[in-house]
Design an enzyme around this catalytic site. Sequence first.
Site, PDB file in Angstrom:
ATOM      1  N   LYS A  52       0.843  -1.204   0.000  1.00  0.00           N
ATOM      2  CA  LYS A  52       0.000   0.000   0.000  1.00  0.00           C
ATOM      3  C   LYS A  52       0.880   1.257   0.000  1.00  0.00           C
ATOM      4  CE  LYS A  52      -3.932  -2.228   2.262  1.00  0.00           C
ATOM      5  NZ  LYS A  52      -4.761  -2.414   3.461  1.00  0.00           N
ATOM      6  N   GLN A  96      -4.572  -1.281   9.654  1.00  0.00           N
ATOM      7  CA  GLN A  96      -4.525  -2.604   9.026  1.00  0.00           C
ATOM      8  C   GLN A  96      -5.024  -3.673   9.996  1.00  0.00           C
ATOM      9  OE1 GLN A  96      -3.763  -3.082   5.839  1.00  0.00           O
ATOM     10  NE2 GLN A  96      -3.949  -5.301   5.904  1.00  0.00           N
ATOM     11  N   ASP A 119     -11.106   3.188   4.119  1.00  0.00           N
ATOM     12  CA  ASP A 119     -11.399   1.742   4.055  1.00  0.00           C
ATOM     13  C   ASP A 119     -12.904   1.501   3.900  1.00  0.00           C
ATOM     14  OD1 ASP A 119      -9.405  -0.212   4.050  1.00  0.00           O
ATOM     15  OD2 ASP A 119      -8.975   0.024   6.183  1.00  0.00           O
TER      16      ASP A 119
HETATM   17  N1  GUN Z   1      -6.960  -6.505   6.271  1.00  0.00           N
HETATM   18  C1  GUN Z   1      -7.345  -7.232   5.205  1.00  0.00           C
HETATM   19  N2  GUN Z   1      -7.924  -6.444   4.275  1.00  0.00           N
HETATM   20  C2  GUN Z   1      -7.909  -5.188   4.777  1.00  0.00           C
HETATM   21  C3  GUN Z   1      -8.365  -3.934   4.283  1.00  0.00           C
HETATM   22  O1  GUN Z   1      -8.930  -3.805   3.194  1.00  0.00           O
HETATM   23  N3  GUN Z   1      -8.145  -2.871   5.105  1.00  0.00           N
HETATM   24  C4  GUN Z   1      -7.547  -2.989   6.309  1.00  0.00           C
HETATM   25  N4  GUN Z   1      -7.403  -1.884   7.053  1.00  0.00           N
HETATM   26  N5  GUN Z   1      -7.123  -4.131   6.797  1.00  0.00           N
HETATM   27  C5  GUN Z   1      -7.303  -5.231   6.025  1.00  0.00           C
END
Ligand code: GUN
Length: 293
Positions: A52, A96, A119
Amino acid sequence: MTLIDGKATAEEYKSVIRQEVAALTARGLRAPHLAVMLIGNNGASETYVANKMKTCRDAGFEATLIRYENTVSEREVLHKINEINHNTEIDGLIVQSPFPNHISPQKINEAIHPAKDVDGFHPVNAGRLQQNKPCYIAATPKGIMQLIERYKIDTQGKHCVIVGRSNIVGMPMSILMSRNAKPGNCTVTVCHSKTVNLAQYTLQADILIAAIGVPEMITASMVKEGAVVIDVGITRVPDTSARNGFRLKGDVKFDEVAPRCSFITPVPGGVGPMTIIGLLQNTLLAAKHAIYN
Ligand code: GUN
């Protein structure tokens, strides 16, 4: 059978985002800024977060990583979220997941201001999605919708079967596929861990979306000839022959399912790269105050 190339599609979208960022900064505005919080050192989360951060910077964004030890208190994390909510130099914030057990995902999701919740996990954004109002759409479902659009997959009147009902994928996906839009207008069935005789449903799917997290659970005998199969699974399975000791496996047994499909996403290189694009698009919307002003 057409292989849906998420990696190539993500590169196309990334270049569009990069151009838009360049246009913003050329007008003297600051670049979009995403803050990412990572708690502990879960191996998969480390990889996702690194991807990311890198993709953000490739697109011309500013990206800030905030790391905490596994032992950090919930209070300290909530305090930091509040600080970022008030920081006018940061457009979007994600924490995350998964988190350590002593940190409540619900409290974290609800602490992030909806306008910075790129998100799309805050109940305000989830509720606005359900009511077809402007909102941040969770990155994975958003990426999948764009793959479906990019590959001109016909969805209207089709039966879409989603396996998994998580807030991150299955639930928002069911809303997007059933709403009156293009892509959309599917008849949607949501299956989950308590579904009896799963194959009875998956066999009816014109479009099958697997978001279970169990490697290779969807086998050829569960898939209708000519179906579109979207594999959201991405599980690390030990593999001594692999450089880092594991291999990524999807929820679909690709080799036997692919020959039956009209379209299928591979793992890796399918949904994953488009998830990051969804996050970047949301952060760009946040920087432009396009959803909330
Ligand atoms: N863990 C797995 N997928 C995601 C996501 O799309 N966002 C976040 N913050 N954590 C995750």
